[in-house]
Design a protein around this motif. Sequence first.
Motif, mmCIF file in Angstrom:
data_model
loop_
_atom_site.group_PDB
_atom_site.id
_atom_site.type_symbol
_atom_site.label_atom_id
_atom_site.label_comp_id
_atom_site.label_asym_id
_atom_site.label_seq_id
_atom_site.Cartn_x
_atom_site.Cartn_y
_atom_site.Cartn_z
ATOM 1 N N ALA A 74 -50.897 22.316 5.143
ATOM 2 C CA ALA A 74 -50.273 21.003 4.965
ATOM 3 C C ALA A 74 -48.755 21.057 5.032
ATOM 4 N N ASP A 75 -48.187 22.248 5.282
ATOM 5 C CA ASP A 75 -46.729 22.414 5.354
ATOM 6 C C ASP A 75 -46.064 21.919 4.075
ATOM 7 N N ALA A 76 -46.649 22.297 2.936
ATOM 8 C CA ALA A 76 -46.153 21.823 1.650
ATOM 9 C C ALA A 76 -45.200 22.799 0.972
ATOM 10 N N ILE A 77 -45.053 24.022 1.498
ATOM 11 C CA ILE A 77 -44.263 25.064 0.840
ATOM 12 C C ILE A 77 -43.046 25.387 1.696
ATOM 13 N N TYR A 78 -41.909 25.514 1.034
ATOM 14 C CA TYR A 78 -40.669 25.901 1.704
ATOM 15 C C TYR A 78 -40.057 27.055 0.940
ATOM 16 N N VAL A 79 -39.749 28.156 1.642
ATOM 17 C CA VAL A 79 -39.237 29.363 1.011
ATOM 18 C C VAL A 79 -38.021 29.844 1.792
ATOM 19 N N GLU A 80 -37.009 30.270 1.067
ATOM 20 C CA GLU A 80 -35.857 30.955 1.642
ATOM 21 C C GLU A 80 -35.678 32.279 0.912
ATOM 22 N N GLY A 81 -35.710 33.375 1.638
ATOM 23 C CA GLY A 81 -35.508 34.681 1.047
ATOM 24 C C GLY A 81 -34.053 35.098 1.070
ATOM 25 N N ALA A 82 -33.715 36.038 0.214
ATOM 26 C CA ALA A 82 -32.361 36.577 0.151
ATOM 27 C C ALA A 82 -32.442 38.037 -0.268
ATOM 28 N N ASP A 83 -31.326 38.766 -0.094
ATOM 29 C CA ASP A 83 -31.282 40.188 -0.411
ATOM 30 C C ASP A 83 -30.908 40.402 -1.875
ATOM 31 N N ASN A 84 -31.608 41.330 -2.510
ATOM 32 C CA ASN A 84 -31.202 41.776 -3.840
ATOM 33 C C ASN A 84 -29.933 42.621 -3.736
ATOM 34 N N THR A 85 -29.119 42.560 -4.769
ATOM 35 C CA THR A 85 -27.904 43.373 -4.854
ATOM 36 C C THR A 85 -27.890 44.095 -6.193
ATOM 37 N N PRO A 86 -27.103 45.153 -6.330
ATOM 38 C CA PRO A 86 -27.033 45.835 -7.631
ATOM 39 C C PRO A 86 -26.608 44.914 -8.765
ATOM 40 N N GLU A 87 -25.812 43.890 -8.468
ATOM 41 C CA GLU A 87 -25.374 42.965 -9.504
ATOM 42 C C GLU A 87 -26.386 41.858 -9.750
ATOM 43 N N ALA A 88 -27.307 41.635 -8.813
ATOM 44 C CA ALA A 88 -28.300 40.566 -8.948
ATOM 45 C C ALA A 88 -29.623 41.038 -8.365
ATOM 46 N N GLN A 89 -30.379 41.778 -9.189
ATOM 47 C CA GLN A 89 -31.685 42.295 -8.782
ATOM 48 C C GLN A 89 -32.743 41.400 -9.416
ATOM 49 N N PHE A 90 -33.333 40.519 -8.601
ATOM 50 C CA PHE A 90 -34.309 39.562 -9.126
ATOM 51 C C PHE A 90 -35.747 40.064 -9.005
ATOM 52 N N SER A 91 -36.010 40.942 -8.043
ATOM 53 C CA SER A 91 -37.361 41.447 -7.821
ATOM 54 C C SER A 91 -37.278 42.892 -7.362
ATOM 55 N N PRO A 92 -38.371 43.660 -7.465
ATOM 56 C CA PRO A 92 -38.353 45.026 -6.946
ATOM 57 C C PRO A 92 -38.213 45.024 -5.429
ATOM 58 N N GLY A 93 -37.546 46.024 -4.920
ATOM 59 C CA GLY A 93 -37.394 46.119 -3.482
ATOM 60 C C GLY A 93 -36.108 45.485 -2.985
ATOM 61 N N GLU A 94 -36.128 45.036 -1.749
ATOM 62 C CA GLU A 94 -34.920 44.563 -1.086
ATOM 63 C C GLU A 94 -34.744 43.051 -1.135
ATOM 64 N N ARG A 95 -35.841 42.278 -1.184
ATOM 65 C CA ARG A 95 -35.749 40.833 -1.024
ATOM 66 C C ARG A 95 -36.344 40.099 -2.227
ATOM 67 N N TYR A 96 -35.930 38.851 -2.375
ATOM 68 C CA TYR A 96 -36.506 37.970 -3.396
ATOM 69 C C TYR A 96 -36.478 36.539 -2.871
ATOM 70 N N GLY A 97 -37.221 35.668 -3.503
ATOM 71 C CA GLY A 97 -37.255 34.272 -3.098
ATOM 72 C C GLY A 97 -36.107 33.496 -3.732
ATOM 73 N N ARG A 98 -35.070 33.214 -2.945
ATOM 74 C CA ARG A 98 -33.922 32.477 -3.486
ATOM 75 C C ARG A 98 -34.255 31.004 -3.676
ATOM 76 N N VAL A 99 -34.961 30.416 -2.723
ATOM 77 C CA VAL A 99 -35.389 29.019 -2.798
ATOM 78 C C VAL A 99 -36.905 28.988 -2.669
ATOM 79 N N TYR A 100 -37.549 28.250 -3.553
ATOM 80 C CA TYR A 100 -39.007 28.103 -3.489
ATOM 81 C C TYR A 100 -39.349 26.677 -3.893
ATOM 82 N N GLN A 101 -39.962 25.934 -2.980
ATOM 83 C CA GLN A 101 -40.318 24.542 -3.230
ATOM 84 C C GLN A 101 -41.767 24.297 -2.827
ATOM 85 N N ILE A 102 -42.453 23.476 -3.613
ATOM 86 C CA ILE A 102 -43.799 23.019 -3.277
ATOM 87 C C ILE A 102 -43.816 21.505 -3.408
#
Length: 267
Positions: free
Chosen positions: A113-141
């Motif tokens: 239904a094209d109901a989800i919108y996601v924008e990913g971003a890179d984790n940094t040492p000062e802002a580590q939101f998730s394990p690994g390299e990327r995290y969901g910066r924007v998440y909308q349903i």
Amino acid sequence: MAESGTTPPAPQQPVAPGGAVAPQQRGGEVGAPAPAPYESLIPQSTGLRALLAPVGGFGVTLSNMFRKTVTEQYPRETVPTKPRYHGRHQLNRYADGLEKCIGCELCAWACPADAIYVEGADNTPEAQFSPGERYGRVYQINYLRCIFCGLCIEACPTRALTMTNEYELAGPTRAGMIYEKQDLLGPLRDGMVAGPHPMAEGTTATQYYRGEVGAATAEQVEWVREHRPDDSTLPEGAGLAAANVPGPTAARMAEHVAGAHRQGGAR
């Protein structure tokens, strides 16, 4: 021998007794037996059962016609849903507080239904939101589009997105039906420290995915204390109740649903 440029005559088909043309045997077949006739494995009904078979499909309908009718008095009485009910979505966290979403957008691609919108971003040492390299910066349903099919949670590689039993989704505006990331994040629990903060020392993203990382370590707590001394999830902070404040969209929707319950109960 046929002359050059002429077509050789077609072979004559054998004629069976009585003048009928016998079927020509295919090349390579050596006396293939004829297939056996079809025989049903379901026993055929006889007698009275065969007589009532045309109306047998109405048995469930007739049996329910004489049962007591149960009417749910919603919203005055709320009946619990089934455990596997597909309700509002939730973005989960790991045991130390880091987010499971890696911003891969597979849920958005799987949504019919094209109901989800996601924008990913890179984790940094000062802002580590998730394990690994990327995290969901924007998440909308957009719950005006969502059909609650569950294909998004099947596509998620980290089990970051699941569906809760919450089904009371109503609002007076179209914009109020679009949930943001802060409205979808799961609550912080005991042993978690709010992100961003570094991964547990000596661990990898694979260990997180396998569930080998437990509660927040002392180093993670110290990092949060140094960078966010007023964080409510610290041991000396205000506590989890102060940290688990719903997002603005979820809060407005909760107020609207609560008002509908009050109105329904006043009747």
